[in-house]
Design a protein around this motif. Structure first.
Motif, short mmCIF file in Angstrom:
data_model
loop_
_atom_site.label_atom_id
_atom_site.label_comp_id
_atom_site.label_asym_id
_atom_site.label_seq_id
_atom_site.Cartn_x
_atom_site.Cartn_y
_atom_site.Cartn_z
N SER A 8 0.81 -1.21 0.00
CA SER A 8 0.00 0.00 0.00
C SER A 8 0.85 1.27 0.00
CB SER A 8 -0.93 0.01 1.21
OG SER A 8 -0.16 -0.02 2.40
N ALA A 9 2.10 1.17 0.43
CA ALA A 9 2.99 2.33 0.47
C ALA A 9 3.73 2.45 -0.86
CB ALA A 9 3.97 2.19 1.62
N ARG A 10 3.89 3.69 -1.32
CA ARG A 10 4.56 3.91 -2.59
C ARG A 10 5.76 4.83 -2.40
NH1 ARG A 10 2.66 3.09 -7.55
NH2 ARG A 10 3.46 5.11 -8.13
N ILE A 11 6.73 4.64 -3.26
CA ILE A 11 7.90 5.51 -3.28
C ILE A 11 7.52 6.78 -4.04
CG2 ILE A 11 10.25 5.78 -4.16
CD1 ILE A 11 10.14 3.85 -1.88
N ASP A 12 7.84 7.93 -3.49
CA ASP A 12 7.60 9.20 -4.16
C ASP A 12 8.61 9.33 -5.29
OD1 ASP A 12 7.18 11.81 -4.95
OD2 ASP A 12 7.45 12.67 -2.96
N ASP A 13 8.12 9.40 -6.53
CA ASP A 13 9.05 9.48 -7.66
C ASP A 13 9.49 10.91 -7.96
OD1 ASP A 13 6.64 10.33 -8.67
OD2 ASP A 13 6.81 9.20 -10.55
N GLN A 14 9.05 11.87 -7.15
CA GLN A 14 9.43 13.26 -7.34
C GLN A 14 10.39 13.77 -6.28
OE1 GLN A 14 8.41 15.07 -10.04
NE2 GLN A 14 7.64 13.08 -10.68
N ARG A 15 10.68 12.94 -5.27
CA ARG A 15 11.51 13.40 -4.15
C ARG A 15 12.24 12.22 -3.52
NH1 ARG A 15 10.94 14.26 1.35
NH2 ARG A 15 12.02 16.11 2.05
N ILE A 16 13.50 12.43 -3.18
CA ILE A 16 14.29 11.43 -2.47
C ILE A 16 14.28 11.83 -1.00
CG2 ILE A 16 16.55 10.37 -2.20
CD1 ILE A 16 17.08 11.20 -5.16
N ASP A 17 13.67 10.98 -0.17
CA ASP A 17 13.55 11.26 1.26
C ASP A 17 14.61 10.46 2.01
OD1 ASP A 17 12.86 11.76 3.86
OD2 ASP A 17 10.80 10.99 3.69
N LEU A 18 15.65 11.14 2.46
CA LEU A 18 16.75 10.46 3.15
C LEU A 18 16.36 9.95 4.53
CD1 LEU A 18 19.79 12.72 2.20
CD2 LEU A 18 19.12 10.52 1.20
N ARG A 19 15.20 10.38 5.04
CA ARG A 19 14.73 9.90 6.34
C ARG A 19 13.93 8.61 6.22
NH1 ARG A 19 11.37 14.80 7.89
NH2 ARG A 19 11.14 14.67 5.66
N ASP A 20 13.57 8.23 5.00
CA ASP A 20 12.79 7.02 4.75
C ASP A 20 13.70 5.92 4.22
OD1 ASP A 20 11.01 5.05 3.97
OD2 ASP A 20 9.97 6.27 2.50
N PRO A 21 13.92 4.85 4.99
CA PRO A 21 14.84 3.80 4.54
C PRO A 21 14.41 3.13 3.23
CG PRO A 21 13.74 3.15 6.57
CD PRO A 21 13.36 4.57 6.30
N TYR A 22 13.11 3.06 2.97
CA TYR A 22 12.64 2.47 1.73
C TYR A 22 12.99 3.36 0.54
CZ TYR A 22 9.92 -0.05 5.20
OH TYR A 22 9.55 -0.78 6.28
N SER A 23 12.84 4.66 0.71
CA SER A 23 13.19 5.60 -0.34
C SER A 23 14.69 5.56 -0.60
CB SER A 23 12.76 7.02 0.07
OG SER A 23 13.14 7.96 -0.90
N VAL A 24 15.48 5.52 0.45
CA VAL A 24 16.94 5.46 0.30
C VAL A 24 17.35 4.19 -0.44
CG1 VAL A 24 19.13 5.29 1.54
CG2 VAL A 24 17.40 6.92 2.29
N ARG A 25 16.77 3.07 -0.06
CA ARG A 25 17.11 1.81 -0.73
C ARG A 25 16.70 1.85 -2.20
NH1 ARG A 25 14.49 -3.92 0.74
NH2 ARG A 25 12.69 -2.72 0.07
N GLY A 32 22.44 3.24 -8.75
CA GLY A 32 23.63 2.40 -8.65
C GLY A 32 24.65 2.97 -7.68
N LEU A 33 24.16 3.54 -6.58
CA LEU A 33 25.03 4.17 -5.59
C LEU A 33 24.90 3.48 -4.24
CD1 LEU A 33 24.08 7.91 -6.21
CD2 LEU A 33 26.12 6.74 -7.04
N SER A 34 25.91 3.66 -3.41
CA SER A 34 25.77 3.25 -2.02
C SER A 34 24.84 4.25 -1.34
CB SER A 34 27.13 3.25 -1.31
OG SER A 34 27.59 4.58 -1.14
N GLU A 35 24.32 3.89 -0.19
CA GLU A 35 23.44 4.80 0.53
C GLU A 35 24.18 6.08 0.93
OE1 GLU A 35 21.43 2.72 3.69
OE2 GLU A 35 20.52 1.32 2.28
N LEU A 36 25.44 5.95 1.29
CA LEU A 36 26.24 7.13 1.64
C LEU A 36 26.43 8.04 0.43
CD1 LEU A 36 27.94 8.78 3.59
CD2 LEU A 36 29.87 7.30 3.05
N ASP A 37 26.76 7.45 -0.72
CA ASP A 37 26.94 8.26 -1.93
C ASP A 37 25.64 8.94 -2.33
OD1 ASP A 37 29.64 7.71 -2.14
OD2 ASP A 37 29.36 6.03 -3.51
#
Length: 67
Positions: A8-25, A32-37
């Protein structure tokens, strides 16, 4: 898996939310980056995927956009 996001939850395709682990992943895989990069790129370019792509000079992969 612990980080599997509910259907039911969707990734926002207009914004990268660094506080959301699903968005970061999702966006880490898409670019093709590490989470830190990814965090460094977002801090530099801002939270819009297009701005991060411009900074990196590449587009997110199709597979990650469909996930």
């Amino acid at each position: 898996m612990l980080l599997d996001k509910p259907e039911s939850a969707r990734i926002d395709d207009q914004r990268i939310d660094l506080r959301d682990p699903y968005s970061v992943r999702h966006w880490s895989r898409a670019f093709g980056l590490s989470e830190l990069d990814l965090a460094i790129a977002v801090q530099t370019a801002g939270p819009r995927p297009g701005a991060v792509a411009f900074l990196l000079k590449r587009q997110p992969t199709l597979e990650a956009r469909q996930a």
